[in-house]
Design a protein around this motif. Structure first.
Motif, PDB file in Angstrom:
ATOM      1  N   HIS A   9       0.861  -1.198   0.000  1.00 17.72           N
ATOM      2  CA  HIS A   9       0.000   0.000   0.000  1.00 17.72           C
ATOM      3  C   HIS A   9       0.892   1.241   0.000  1.00 17.72           C
ATOM      4  N   HIS A  11       1.446   5.294  -2.326  1.00 14.76           N
ATOM      5  CA  HIS A  11       0.835   6.272  -3.231  1.00 14.76           C
ATOM      6  C   HIS A  11       1.946   6.772  -4.144  1.00 14.76           C
ATOM      7  N   GLU A 104      -7.791   3.225  -2.822  1.00 12.44           N
ATOM      8  CA  GLU A 104      -8.118   3.070  -1.420  1.00 12.44           C
ATOM      9  C   GLU A 104      -9.472   3.708  -1.177  1.00 12.44           C
ATOM     10  N   ASP A 211       2.400   2.840   3.362  1.00 14.82           N
ATOM     11  CA  ASP A 211       1.379   3.850   3.050  1.00 14.82           C
ATOM     12  C   ASP A 211       2.005   5.230   2.860  1.00 14.82           C
TER      13      ASP A 211
HETATM   14 ZN   LIG Z   1      -3.105   5.193   1.783  1.00 13.64          ZN
END
Ligand SMILES: [Zn+2]
Length: 254
Positions: A9, A11, A104, A211
């Motif tokens: 996970h 970005h 997400e 994340d």
């Molecule tokens: Zn996230």
């Protein structure tokens, strides 16, 4: 299964150039980029975001030896006014080989709008038979998770394809009871390596991640520090590999 870790996970559109290098240097060779367009007002913002990750950033990551996969969806931090247009487009984006999940998605405020957007996206995940990555908020967590799991249950998603991310001790019981997959965001603001090791039995079905975003202090390869922490404490190698690679590889077929 291949060697190397999977960042389950991140970005990718926020990762600095040096961050991709750090990920590669620490042994990450696959990564899942989750969709987020902060404060989005228009469906087109998401369409361009999905294409940017799947096209531009996938190539950039590959130049570091990282195979980038992506998830598509409307993030609760940016729900456009015309969000149903994004939902309608999701099956088209998912038909790409490198777009392997919905995410997400999730809720922050427990609002009616958030519930409607989540439900619609879980329906797409179910009909396309792909995993869904669910964000959990900072506050009011057990109640919001309860609401989201109720929605997932009513939609009838396969619990083993549901990732409840940013898991911690406060919600791990709900996640395990539902049969969902805990996403383990390894950083001081979320789950720390000492808590993970102390409660390994509760988190063993999980997938570690960093994340990465640029909206708080964090590290694009941060979860590898937790891997090293576990290795230093002689945690079973099979468990480490499951949390750092194999559980994500199996779920996303990557
Ligand atoms: Zn996230």
């Amino acid at each position: 299964m291949s060697k190397g870790y999977i960042e389950s996970h991140t970005h990718a559109g926020m990762i600095p150039y040096a961050g991709f290098q750090a990920m590669a240097d620490k042994g990450i060779n696959k990564a899942m980029s989750c969709a987020i367009v902060l404060a989005a007002r228009h469906a087109e913002s998401y369409f361009d975001h999905f294409r940017m990750i799947e096209g531009f950033y996938r190539k950039l990551a590959a130049s570091f030896g990282i195979e980038l996969f992506s998830a598509v969806g409307v993030h609760p931090a940016g729900i456009p006014d015309d969000w149903p247009r994004v939902i309608e487009s999701l099956p088209d984006f998912i038909s790409s080989d490198t777009v392997v999940a919905i995410g997400e998605v999730g809720m922050n405020q427990n609002s009616t709008l958030e519930k409607d957007v989540l439900r619609a996206q879980l329906e797409v995940a179910k009909s396309c038979n792909v995993p869904a990555i669910i964000h959990t908020p900072k506050e009011n967590r057990p109640a919001v998770v309860d609401e989201m799991l109720n929605i997932a249950g009513r939609v009838g998603v396969d619990p083993t394809l549901l990732v409840i991310d940013h898991a911690h001790l406060d919600i791990i019981g709900q996640i395990n009871d539902f049969g969902a997959v805990p996403g383990l965001t390894m950083r001081v603001q979320n789950l720390t390596a000492d808590v993970l090791v102390e409660h390994l039995d509760l988190f063993a079905r999980g997938m570690m991640n960093s994340d990465y975003s640029n909206i708080m202090p964090n590290d694009p390869a941060g979860f590898v520090d937790a891997v090293e922490y576990m290795q230093a404490r002689q945690v079973d190698e099979n468990i480490i590999n499951a949390l750092a690679r194999d559980n994500a590889a199996r779920l996303y077929h990557i």
